[in-house]
Design a protein around this motif. Structure first.
Motif, PDB file in Angstrom:
ATOM      1  N   ASP A  19      -8.721   3.966  -1.777  1.00 15.92           N
ATOM      2  CA  ASP A  19      -8.561   4.494  -0.586  1.00 15.92           C
ATOM      3  C   ASP A  19      -7.424   5.649  -0.776  1.00 15.92           C
ATOM      4  O   ASP A  19      -7.937   6.712  -0.057  1.00 15.92           O
ATOM      5  N   LYS A  20      -6.997   6.167  -1.694  1.00 17.95           N
ATOM      6  CA  LYS A  20      -6.250   7.324  -2.008  1.00 17.95           C
ATOM      7  C   LYS A  20      -7.304   8.487  -2.336  1.00 17.95           C
ATOM      8  O   LYS A  20      -7.086   9.546  -1.911  1.00 17.95           O
ATOM      9  N   ASN A  51      -6.461  -5.618  -4.914  1.00 15.60           N
ATOM     10  CA  ASN A  51      -5.522  -4.857  -3.981  1.00 15.60           C
ATOM     11  C   ASN A  51      -5.364  -3.409  -4.666  1.00 15.60           C
ATOM     12  O   ASN A  51      -5.352  -2.500  -4.146  1.00 15.60           O
ATOM     13  N   GLN A  75      -6.509   0.047  -3.124  1.00 19.82           N
ATOM     14  CA  GLN A  75      -5.302   1.167  -2.969  1.00 19.82           C
ATOM     15  C   GLN A  75      -5.712   2.567  -3.391  1.00 19.82           C
ATOM     16  O   GLN A  75      -5.686   3.465  -3.004  1.00 19.82           O
TER      17      GLN A  75
END
Length: 70
Positions: A37-38, A30, A34
């Motif tokens: 994704d950023k 996770n 994340q």
């Protein structure tokens, strides 16, 4: 030395790696997803107008062991 290899697809569908040195061990999926994704959403990286880190593919730790001969 432990490295973290982040794999993305470019806007052209080619695979592109972003390798980070001196990373924290034991990061979970996770947390890494994340961060990736950023990176992808930031659209900061491009070459010849092609977005380099458009789509998240996967991530893995790479351990490299060196043994000195002399």
């Amino acid at each position: 030395m432990k490295k973290l290899q982040l794999r993305f697809k470019t806007a052209e569908g080619k695979k592109r790696n972003l390798v980070l040195n001196y990373v924290k061990s034991g990061l979970n999926e996770n947390t890494v997803r994340q961060a990736m994704d950023k990176i992808s959403a930031s659209k900061l990286f491009e070459k010849d107008t092609v977005e380099l880190y458009q789509e998240v593919v996967d991530a893995k730790y790479i351990d490299r062991t060196e043994t000195k001969v002399f």
